[in-house]
Design a protein around this motif. Structure first.
Motif, PDB file in Angstrom:
ATOM      1  N   ALA A 134      74.162  49.348   9.528  1.00 52.41           N
ATOM      2  CA  ALA A 134      72.610  49.514   9.690  1.00 52.41           C
ATOM      3  C   ALA A 134      71.795  48.237   9.481  1.00 52.41           C
ATOM      4  CB  ALA A 134      72.192  50.564   8.714  1.00 52.41           C
TER       5      ALA A 134
ATOM      6  N   MET B 295      68.273  47.978  11.020  1.00 50.18           N
ATOM      7  CA  MET B 295      67.752  49.362  10.684  1.00 50.18           C
ATOM      8  C   MET B 295      67.403  49.439   9.208  1.00 50.18           C
ATOM      9  SD  MET B 295      70.746  50.710  13.232  1.00 50.18           S
ATOM     10  CE  MET B 295      70.274  52.496  13.561  1.00 50.18           C
TER      11      MET B 295
ATOM     12  N   ALA C 193      68.429  54.735   7.647  1.00 49.18           N
ATOM     13  CA  ALA C 193      68.867  55.129   9.047  1.00 49.18           C
ATOM     14  C   ALA C 193      70.261  56.111   8.831  1.00 49.18           C
ATOM     15  CB  ALA C 193      69.126  53.867   9.933  1.00 49.18           C
TER      16      ALA C 193
ATOM     17  N   ARG D 236      68.063  51.484  18.046  1.00 50.26           N
ATOM     18  CA  ARG D 236      67.371  50.489  16.859  1.00 50.26           C
ATOM     19  C   ARG D 236      66.130  50.473  16.866  1.00 50.26           C
ATOM     20  NH1 ARG D 236      70.255  44.967  17.425  1.00 50.26           N
ATOM     21  NH2 ARG D 236      70.441  45.324  19.686  1.00 50.26           N
TER      22      ARG D 236
ATOM     23  N   PRO E 195      62.468  45.563  14.356  1.00 51.82           N
ATOM     24  CA  PRO E 195      63.438  45.500  13.562  1.00 51.82           C
ATOM     25  C   PRO E 195      63.152  45.658  12.178  1.00 51.82           C
ATOM     26  CG  PRO E 195      63.305  43.315  14.415  1.00 51.82           C
ATOM     27  CD  PRO E 195      62.154  44.320  15.347  1.00 51.82           C
ATOM     28  N   THR E 196      63.944  45.975  11.281  1.00 49.85           N
ATOM     29  CA  THR E 196      63.786  45.945   9.883  1.00 49.85           C
ATOM     30  C   THR E 196      63.951  44.619   9.281  1.00 49.85           C
ATOM     31  OG1 THR E 196      64.173  48.268   9.588  1.00 49.85           O
ATOM     32  CG2 THR E 196      64.178  46.880   7.270  1.00 49.85           C
TER      33      THR E 196
END
Lengths: 150, 198
Positions: free
Chosen positions: B90, B95, B99, B117, B121-122
């Motif tokens: 993740a 993510m 998640a 996803r 994006p994280t």
């Protein structure tokens, strides 16, 4: 280009300084074996670790010593060979940081010691006639600088 | 220039951690705190890539280049990760840690990671060092001493594929792209590399 460090001495002293290896073979680490019947010889049932020089690539422009050795893990039986091999594996593969080791000329810098294959089992007829003394043979690659470091 | 010593040859590999974006870099002689997630072993080569090709300028008096500028730049870190817990996957895929959802399936306790996803994006902070502790971290070019690199804000760029096979284990190829973090000091927007020198 001055070469100060004997790479085989550095390997032997680094192995002797490892608690796991010394547990398995005591101080019996060298580039040739000392098994025999005379006073001071190793007993034919002792475990040992032998680094037989086996070549390695040479770069004439670089003072780094890329050496190959055949590591031989001798033991009274294949079981004891494996006990040495496990300690050798831990010492080489699992501790892959650069290490400094005191040698005759000063301190050696060992970049890495890595086994290239899993062991093969052989029997040394020179040590024990009529059957041979078992040993695991493992090709080992090491990189050691030719100069001492502080 | 000082003499080069054998230490300047940097043989060895990095270990990687991710934490929430802009998590502060740990001290060199301290282990990464619990905020940092260890991404486990990598396989194959690891790459640090400085991006930013120069654009030359010429004038009418010379056939040669008179000046260069770098209109774009970036910094990427690439490695292939093979310890594929869902929590690791993740984070590598950009993510959020949330998640991974715990639950049950029949009588079994489970964890679940959805494939999608998402649009954004994280961001994470990336830490790499030779080992978790000083004794195993010897990537300084000045001695058998510790070194580490830190990027305050990274995202995963790419479309990793994990290949399964009878004789191999899948790895997730990751290209972590540094984002320009305006909260950092000038020059350190992409993070930095720091090594013990004495």
């Amino acid at each position: 280009m001055t070469v100060e460090v004997d790479p085989y001495e550095a390997l032997i002293k680094l192995a002797l300084a490892d608690g796991g290896i010394s547990t398995a073979v005591s101080n019996r680490v060298d580039i040739w074996h000392h098994y025999g019947q005379d006073t001071g010889d190793w007993s034919l049932t002792d475990s040992s670790l032998i680094f037989v020089p086996a070549g390695g690539p040479m770069n004439p422009d670089d003072n780094v010593q890329d050496v190959l050795v055949e590591a031989r893990c001798y033991g009274d039986s294949p079981y004891y060979c494996n006990q040495v091999w496990k300690k050798l594996l831990d010492w080489s593969r699992n501790k892959n940081e650069r290490r400094v080791q005191a040698v005759t000329e000063g301190n050696a810098l060992i970049y890495f010691v890595l086994p290239l294959e899993h062991p093969r089992l052989f029997f040394d007829e020179d040590i024990r006639p009529n059957g041979g003394m078992p040993y695991f043979a493992i090709p080992l690659q090491a990189k050691i600088h030719g100069l001492t470091v502080t | 220039m000082a003499d080069q010593t054998p230490y300047a040859r940097l043989t060895g590999t990095w270990k990687f951690w991710l934490a929430a974006a802009q998590t502060a870099i740990p001290d060199l002689d301290a282990s990464p705190s619990g905020s940092w997630t260890d991404l486990g072993v990598t396989e194959g080569d690891q790459n640090l890539q400085w991006q930013g090709a120069l654009v030359p300028f010429r004038d009418n008096d010379s056939t040669g280049k008179k000046k260069h500028v770098r209109p774009e730049e970036g910094f990427d870190v690439m490695a292939t990760f093979v310890h594929l817990t869902l929590e690791t996957v993740a984070r590598i895929l950009g993510m959020p840690s949330s998640a991974v959802v715990g639950g049950t399936s029949g009588a079994l306790t489970t964890k679940k990671l959805a494939f999608r996803r998402g649009y954004v994006p994280t961001r994470y902070a990336l830490l790499a060092r030779g080992g978790a502790v000083v004794a195993t971290n010897t990537l300084s070019p000045y001695g058998a001493w510790p070194a580490q690199l830190w990027i305050p804000q990274v995202v995963l760029d790419g479309e990793p594929q994990a290949t399964f096979g009878k004789a191999g284990s899948p790895g997730v190829q990751a290209r972590f792209v540094a984002e320009y973090d305006t909260t950092q000091s000038a020059g350190e927007e992409f993070g930095y590399l720091i090594a013990q020198s004495a």
